[in-house]
Scaffold this motif. Structure first.
Motif, mmCIF file in Angstrom:
data_model
loop_
_atom_site.group_PDB
_atom_site.id
_atom_site.type_symbol
_atom_site.label_atom_id
_atom_site.label_comp_id
_atom_site.label_asym_id
_atom_site.label_seq_id
_atom_site.Cartn_x
_atom_site.Cartn_y
_atom_site.Cartn_z
ATOM 1 N N GLU A 106 58.236 -68.153 -0.322
ATOM 2 C CA GLU A 106 58.743 -67.349 -1.478
ATOM 3 C C GLU A 106 59.023 -67.640 -2.815
ATOM 4 O OE1 GLU A 106 57.654 -63.673 -1.205
ATOM 5 O OE2 GLU A 106 58.120 -63.825 0.506
ATOM 6 N N LYS A 109 55.114 -70.058 -3.619
ATOM 7 C CA LYS A 109 54.691 -68.364 -4.560
ATOM 8 C C LYS A 109 54.683 -68.268 -5.190
ATOM 9 C CE LYS A 109 54.250 -66.056 -0.120
ATOM 10 N NZ LYS A 109 54.534 -64.438 0.601
ATOM 11 N N LEU A 211 42.736 -73.635 10.270
ATOM 12 C CA LEU A 211 42.414 -72.954 11.282
ATOM 13 C C LEU A 211 42.186 -71.687 10.666
ATOM 14 C CD1 LEU A 211 44.647 -74.197 13.872
ATOM 15 C CD2 LEU A 211 42.165 -74.266 14.024
ATOM 16 N N PHE A 212 42.789 -71.068 9.486
ATOM 17 C CA PHE A 212 42.804 -69.800 9.205
ATOM 18 C C PHE A 212 42.303 -69.745 8.030
ATOM 19 C CE2 PHE A 212 46.648 -70.992 10.980
ATOM 20 C CZ PHE A 212 47.094 -69.433 12.115
ATOM 21 N N ALA A 213 41.695 -68.686 7.788
ATOM 22 C CA ALA A 213 40.445 -68.204 6.016
ATOM 23 C C ALA A 213 41.394 -68.239 5.547
ATOM 24 C CB ALA A 213 40.388 -66.757 6.503
ATOM 25 N N ASN A 216 48.541 -69.002 4.033
ATOM 26 C CA ASN A 216 49.537 -68.398 4.120
ATOM 27 C C ASN A 216 50.479 -68.694 5.195
ATOM 28 O OD1 ASN A 216 50.790 -65.800 4.971
ATOM 29 N ND2 ASN A 216 48.950 -65.038 4.621
ATOM 30 N N ASN A 218 52.564 -66.970 7.061
ATOM 31 C CA ASN A 218 52.908 -66.011 7.908
ATOM 32 C C ASN A 218 52.222 -66.533 8.826
ATOM 33 O OD1 ASN A 218 53.707 -64.209 6.698
ATOM 34 N ND2 ASN A 218 52.811 -63.183 6.331
ATOM 35 N N ASN A 219 50.470 -67.577 8.714
ATOM 36 C CA ASN A 219 49.716 -67.803 9.915
ATOM 37 C C ASN A 219 50.879 -69.095 10.141
ATOM 38 O OD1 ASN A 219 47.991 -66.530 8.916
ATOM 39 N ND2 ASN A 219 46.694 -68.021 7.188
ATOM 40 N N THR A 222 53.636 -67.114 13.261
ATOM 41 C CA THR A 222 52.127 -67.065 14.606
ATOM 42 C C THR A 222 52.296 -68.783 15.157
ATOM 43 O OG1 THR A 222 51.264 -64.961 12.731
ATOM 44 C CG2 THR A 222 50.866 -65.432 15.061
ATOM 45 N N VAL A 553 58.658 -54.071 12.046
ATOM 46 C CA VAL A 553 57.750 -56.329 13.114
ATOM 47 C C VAL A 553 58.906 -56.741 12.754
ATOM 48 C CG1 VAL A 553 55.617 -55.375 11.562
ATOM 49 C CG2 VAL A 553 57.377 -56.621 10.510
ATOM 50 N N PHE A 555 59.248 -59.234 11.808
ATOM 51 C CA PHE A 555 60.158 -60.132 10.049
ATOM 52 C C PHE A 555 61.114 -59.377 9.860
ATOM 53 C CE2 PHE A 555 60.062 -60.155 5.685
ATOM 54 C CZ PHE A 555 60.394 -61.852 5.824
ATOM 55 N N TRP A 556 60.958 -58.617 9.644
ATOM 56 C CA TRP A 556 62.374 -57.022 8.737
ATOM 57 C C TRP A 556 63.596 -57.939 9.773
ATOM 58 C CZ3 TRP A 556 61.086 -57.123 4.922
ATOM 59 C CH2 TRP A 556 59.770 -56.164 4.631
ATOM 60 N N PRO B 63 56.150 -59.416 1.904
ATOM 61 C CA PRO B 63 56.323 -60.904 3.483
ATOM 62 C C PRO B 63 54.995 -60.709 4.136
ATOM 63 C CG PRO B 63 57.350 -59.928 3.461
ATOM 64 C CD PRO B 63 57.118 -59.034 2.677
ATOM 65 N N THR B 227 43.978 -67.629 16.291
ATOM 66 C CA THR B 227 42.341 -68.425 15.897
ATOM 67 C C THR B 227 42.050 -68.995 17.171
ATOM 68 O OG1 THR B 227 44.613 -70.093 16.324
ATOM 69 C CG2 THR B 227 44.122 -69.013 14.721
ATOM 70 N N GLN B 250 39.690 -60.865 7.428
ATOM 71 C CA GLN B 250 39.409 -62.468 7.301
ATOM 72 C C GLN B 250 39.873 -63.298 8.307
ATOM 73 O OE1 GLN B 250 39.808 -61.897 3.029
ATOM 74 N NE2 GLN B 250 37.956 -60.515 2.701
ATOM 75 N N ASN B 251 40.910 -63.622 8.593
ATOM 76 C CA ASN B 251 41.157 -64.418 8.722
ATOM 77 C C ASN B 251 40.526 -64.418 10.484
ATOM 78 O OD1 ASN B 251 42.884 -66.563 8.190
ATOM 79 N ND2 ASN B 251 44.573 -65.075 8.614
ATOM 80 N N ALA B 254 36.641 -65.848 10.305
ATOM 81 C CA ALA B 254 35.926 -66.835 9.773
ATOM 82 C C ALA B 254 36.390 -67.865 11.043
ATOM 83 C CB ALA B 254 37.397 -67.446 8.852
ATOM 84 N N SER B 255 37.888 -67.510 12.408
ATOM 85 C CA SER B 255 37.533 -68.575 12.917
ATOM 86 C C SER B 255 36.062 -67.820 14.625
ATOM 87 C CB SER B 255 39.324 -67.686 14.342
ATOM 88 O OG SER B 255 40.419 -68.125 12.850
ATOM 89 N N ARG B 258 33.751 -70.062 13.126
ATOM 90 C CA ARG B 258 34.040 -71.075 13.340
ATOM 91 C C ARG B 258 33.271 -71.674 14.493
ATOM 92 N NH1 ARG B 258 38.255 -72.275 11.852
ATOM 93 N NH2 ARG B 258 38.201 -71.573 9.149
ATOM 94 N N PHE B 279 36.154 -64.957 -0.443
ATOM 95 C CA PHE B 279 35.236 -65.498 0.769
ATOM 96 C C PHE B 279 34.148 -65.745 1.679
ATOM 97 C CE2 PHE B 279 35.220 -64.046 5.276
ATOM 98 C CZ PHE B 279 36.047 -64.102 5.658
ATOM 99 N N PHE B 283 33.157 -69.535 2.593
ATOM 100 C CA PHE B 283 33.190 -70.361 4.006
ATOM 101 C C PHE B 283 31.174 -69.526 4.585
ATOM 102 C CE2 PHE B 283 37.039 -68.757 4.615
ATOM 103 C CZ PHE B 283 38.003 -69.488 5.362
#
Lengths: 651, 425
Positions: A106, A109, A211-213, A216, A218-219, A222, A553, A555-556, B63, B227, B250-251, B254-255, B258, B279, B283
């Motif tokens: 945060e 951000k 690896l991600f779009a 973020n 969160n990625n 994960t 979820v 996270f909470w 979040p 991923t 979208q994540n 994209a994976s 790719r 986006f 890509f």
């Protein structure tokens, strides 16, 4: 099979790189750093900003994001936070890292912005190039990741096994005081360790972001869960084994995907849950996960005796005044809520009351038992989903359904606690996190649990002629439940179970040696805690008119722990304070014209104080205030006594 | 009192309570019929002689990731346009609140719209829509970005593309697309979450009913946030898949793209969740030849309908970027104004809702293919229309429509695949 193995290696390296980072921090700083992903996000965001938004060349952007900012961030974390926690119990250090996990993204951000940062760039100039061998292929970014991971594993292994620095790092983690007696500058070694691990987090951030779009936080979190399983494979101590664990996990994912029919029920259950199931099983079954440090340190598991609750140290007169004032204030708040608040504020206060009830579950498991459970949101979810399913599918009255939900959550809590009994500290916390993630990935998507695409509708209760449909009556019901649960927790704390928990919290070995059934006590605490969370979850579903999975979820669950330990996990008032803060701070921030993100920053950074104030900030302040008031009262009384004495001695 | 005695007392009380309890009737969801109104409500909260107050709730900071603040921009741009033309019924339109529900506070923030902001209507674009029942029960005309199934909860809730979610139903679109581009083997990928699985079920059902190609690979076991799609792509390659339908974000897309490039799988992607110029531009080489779905006229149309032209003009005037979410805000505002105008000068909330629910072809001045609000709360329109765009050189290019008739439409109850879809404006 060979194909699956080869395909699994690049992704195994991703897990391996993060796992090595986790192990490095744990070995060199003694912290199981759940904020590792957040640190990675910091460097990834800086790399993106400099490369994409400001057009820096790869080398310059990498230098700033990884080589400069990474270690500097580590240095900052060491001096601002973890230096003060070196001798704190592992749970306190875990709480601090949880706080950073919540706060750091945060904070980033606020500068990085909320707009999507698509297509994170690679550090490899040939990121898009495909290298083919036989029937297999890897791209440039994967080659860079594999090469970097191998280099990191080799360099770190050499540092730990062959260099004096590695030896000093291990010594400082083993026992900072002993290391200092042997002439090691623990401060400096610890700072170097944090700089190294933070550099590695930065490297992971820029390597894995593509690896991600989009970039973020969160990625990374994960990916980190799978990495925790790999780190557990290495016993949280071996870098080569952690790396191997990552590779094996990558391969296992490929084998399962390759051999199970993709659309089968088994695949739907096993694929999403593999990292979490692996972590759970490793924590339970892998020998030696209780590291030498925790076993060997004579102070391991022995928390310094916590300061007594503020209520216990105040004078009898102040206690009477406090109680009377408290009763008056409570009655005034109730009257205000029922008769004066509009539906919006009444909704906010009702939610605060319900969350206070849920947070009492953290009071039991963390405040009383000294354990960190990261699956309290899951237990609340169990209560909510059970309530909803029983009401919708079987027409069970809501209150009865909530009670059944609480019982089911209690049973589940006991089930989670039973195999985890031999675990403690961070291992138990990780096991509960794995359980929470498994529940979310495997069970919630099932129609008979989560209810499917449309959240299940949950009505308000009706008891005889009393209809709780109105917001006022439902608020009173929730307040009544909070009071009852508060009394129950208070009685448990003051009773035999509470005293046993105090003993276990202080020293499990000592408790066992005097015949306290530690296993039974821990299971009881977990079951009670889960029941309270489940009860609160049922009420929440009824208040919201639906059991929405997004509310439960994992996270909470993490955030709730951060919030409660910040404000006071050892007292009932602490849970109520946390409930009020959760609902009122966003409104306060809005009044001040600040973004609600500040709330996460505030509570996240607050958790860092857990080590200094394990009773919570509010409780610590209260104790100081009580001390101040008592001193003033004593001073006044003494002055009066001396005046009287003087008057009596005068002729 | 000891814990045992306390527990006993509580158990007895609970037993008594449980035996006498039931469920409140008042909290049941409102009827979904649109003809229950009597039109006699006279109070008009949020309306003064000079203005009509509108409140909005969006997921701005949270979040979980979704950012929908652009919804406010679209509403404000439309109100600026409407007010520049004298407002509605002599009153200016004002977006008085822009509430951030932070994903968890939806019900509270919705409640605040009613209790504190004194609004006539609401615009919502959020991750969770737990406040839907409150708005529906209060009969507040509510408009917004329809990504939540709760939009079906009442006749006063108007999603920007209709309020019905029919994920699992068989639709002719994708089989028709497969036939049109000569795809014979279909792959379907979805996360193991309910909405995603439902989407995959719908795609499968579509091919089962309409044929046109064989579904060769279906994977609904992907963990959210995955991923590594190499096993899926390997299987698709082995089975000769030439069109991949995605029910992922979208994540994931994209994976997937790719990995397809890495393994040399030459198949086209069908992307229902990817209408985002940035986006695609970032890509573009990955998605070259893929198809993106919208249910509104996209910004790339050469001949733009009047509604879209005005959207572009007023977004530019307000200095904000165009986006799907901003367009959802614009459509929401337009729908409100359409309802107000149809309800007449003596409008009330109920009359606005009723007026909208009588409209059979609401199209936001050409932005939408036409929503039949007499049924759109509980079903698709008899004709379902879409717009497909192909990714060509990092840009989105509308396909299959005709000049001035960009949408391709299919009969909702079709039993066989038509040779050609109907084209319409």
């Amino acid at each position: 099979m060979i194909g699956s193995v080869i395909r699994g290696i690049p992704y195994g390296c991703v897990f391996g790189l993060l796992a090595v980072g986790l192990v490095l921090t744990y070995r060199t700083a003694g912290v199981f750093n759940l904020a590792f992903g957040a640190q990675a996000f910091v460097s990834a965001a800086i790399y993106y900003d400099t490369r994409v938004r400001h057009g820096w060349p790869i080398f310059a952007a990498f230098l700033l994001a990884v080589v400069v900012v990474g270690p500097l961030l580590g240095l900052l974390l060491n001096y601002a936070v973890f230096r003060h926690l070196r001798t704190a119990p592992p749970v306190a250090r875990l709480a601090a890292s949880l706080g950073l996990l919540v706060a750091m993204p945060e904070i980033v951000k606020l500068w990085f912005g909320n707009s999507p940062a698509f297509a994170p760039p690679s550090i490899s100039p040939a990121a898009g190039h495909i290298y083919r061998f036989g029937g297999f292929a890897v791209d440039g970014n994967e080659v860079a990741t594999i090469a970097a991971t191998l280099a990191v594993v080799i360099v770190l292994t050499v540092i730990f096994r062959k260099t004096p620095l590695g030896l000093r790092m291990r010594a400082v983690v083993e026992s900072p005081r002993m290391a200092e007696l042997a002439g090691v500058n623990a401060d400096r070694v610890s700072a170097v360790a944090w700089m190294m691990s933070s550099f590695l987090a930065g490297l992971a951030g820029v390597l894995l972001a593509p690896l991600f779009a989009q970039v973020n936080a969160n990625n990374f979190t994960t990916l980190l869960i799978a990495a925790i399983a790999a780190a557990a494979f290495g016993g949280l101590s071996s870098i080569p084994l952690a790396f191997l664990g990552g590779i094996l996990l990558g391969i296992a994912q490929q084998v399962i995907a390759g051999y199970l029919p993709l659309n089968s029920v088994l695949a739907q259950g096993l694929r999403p849950s593999l990292p979490f199931a692996a972590l759970f099983l490793l924590l339970l079954l892998r020998p030696g996960l209780r590291t030498r440090r925790e076993q060997g340190d004579p102070l391991a598991g022995v928390d310094p005796p916590p300061p007594p609750p503020a209520a216990n140290i105040r004078s009898a007169r102040l206690t009477r005044v406090t109680r009377v004032m408290g009763a008056i204030a409570g009655a005034a708040v109730l009257a205000l809520a029922v008769f004066r608040l509009d539906a919006f504020w009444l909704g906010i206060v009702t939610l605060a009351v319900i969350y206070s009830t849920i947070f009492l579950s953290i009071t039991v498991v963390t405040g009383m038992a000294g354990q960190i459970s990261l699956c309290q949101a899951t237990f609340a979810g169990v209560g909510a989903f059970t309530t909803a399913q029983l009401v919708v599918a079987f027409g069970v009255p809501v209150l009865a359904a909530i009670a059944i939900g609480a019982c089911l959550a209690a049973a589940l809590g006991a089930l989670v606690a039973l195999p985890a009994l031999r675990l403690g500290g961070i291992h138990l916390a990780l096991a509960t996190l794995a359980f929470a993630l498994m529940f979310e990935s495997v069970l919630v998507p099932l129609d008979w649990v989560g209810g499917g695409s449309l959240p299940l509708h949950v009505p308000r209760p009706l008891v005889g002629p009393v209809d709780f449909a109105s917001d006022q009556s439902f608020f009173l019901l929730c307040t009544g439940v909070l009071v009852l649960v508060g009394i129950a927790v208070s009685l448990v704390r003051g009773g035999q179970t509470g005293r046993f928990l105090d003993s276990v919290r202080g020293s499990e070995v000592a408790a066992m040696s005097v015949g306290i059934p530690t296993a039974r006590v821990k299971v009881t605490a977990f079951a009670l805690s889960a029941a309270i969370a489940g009860l609160g979850g049922g009420l929440l579903a009824s208040q919201q008119h639906e059991a929405n999975p997004a509310r439960f979820v994992p996270f909470w669950g993490l955030f709730w722990v951060v919030l409660v330990v910040t404000l006071g996990s050892r007292t009932i008032e602490g849970a109520v304070n946390a409930g009020l803060a959760l609902m009122l701070v966003p409104e306060l921030l809005e009044v001040l014209g600040l973004t609600p993100a500040f709330g996460f920053v505030l509570f996240g950074l607050g958790a860092i104080t857990f080590a200094r104030h394990p009773e919570g900030i509010v409780e610590a302040q209260k104790r100081e205030a009580i001390g101040f008031v008592d001193r003033q009262v004593d001073r006044l009384a003494n002055r009066r006594r001396s005046r009287n004495a003087t008057a009596a001695t005068e002729p | 009192m000891g814990i045992r005695r306390f527990a006993l007392v509580v158990a007895i009380v609970v037993a008594i309570v449980v035996t006498s309890c039931g469920n409140s009737e008042e909290s049941k969801p409102p009827a979904r019929s649109s003809d229950g109104a009597n039109g006699t409500v006279v109070d008009q909260p949020g309306v003064t002689d000079n203005e009509i107050r509108v409140g909005s709730v969006a997921s701005v900071t949270n979040p979980l990731g979704l950012r929908a603040a652009a919804l406010f921009d679209g509403v404000k741009a439309y109100f600026a346009m409407a007010n520049a033309r004298g407002g509605v019924h002599g009153r200016m339109l004002r977006l008085v609140t822009e509430r951030d529900d932070q994903s968890l506070q939806n019900q509270s923030e919705v409640q605040a719209l009613l209790e504190q902001d004194n609004v006539f209507a609401a615009v919502v674009g959020t991750i969770m829509f737990t406040g839907a029942d409150i708005l529906a029960t209060a009969g507040v005309p509510t408009f917004g970005w329809n990504i939540n199934p709760e939009w079906q909860n009442g006749p006063s809730l108007f999603g920007d593309k209709g309020s019905f979610f029919g994920f699992t139903r068989a639709y002719p679109l994708v089989p028709w697309l497969a036939r049109r581009i000569d795809a014979t083997k279909i792959g379907i990928v979805a996360y193991s979450v309910p909405q995603s699985i439902d989407c995959a079920k719908g795609d499968q059902a579509s091919f089962e009913r309409f044929g046109a190609a064989k579904v060769a690979v279906v994977d609904t076991s992907l963990p959210f946030g995955v991923t590594d799609l190499s096993a899926d792509v390997a299987e698709m390659k082995q089975k000769g898949v030439d069109l991949v339908l995605t029910c992922i974000d979208q994540n994931g897309a994209a994976s997937l793209a790719r990995e397809m490039r890495k393994q040399g799988l030459r198949a086209r992607l069908y992307l229902p969740n990817a209408y985002d110029q940035e986006f695609i531009a970032k890509f573009g080489d990955l998605f070259e030849g893929s198809y993106v779905l919208t249910q509104f006229t996209p910004f790339e149309l050469a001949v733009q309908p009047p509604g879209l032209q005005r959207f572009s003009t007023w977004m530019q005037k307000s200095g904000k970027d165009r986006s799907e979410i901003a367009l959802a805000g614009w459509i929401s505002a337009d729908m409100l104004v359409a309802g107000l105008r149809a309800a007449g000068g003596n409008f009330t909330r109920q009359r606005v809702v009723d007026a909208l629910n009588r409209m059979t072809d609401y199209d936001a001045d050409g932005i939408l293919p036409g929503i039949d609000w007499t049924i759109a709360h509980r079903d698709d329109s008899p004709q379902i229309c879409y717009l497909l765009l192909e990714v060509v050189h990092r840009k989105l290019v509308p396909r299959f429509g005709e000049s001035g008739k960009p949408f391709i439409c299919f009969d909702r109850d079709a039993q066989r695949l038509p040779d050609e879809p109907l084209r319409r404006a």
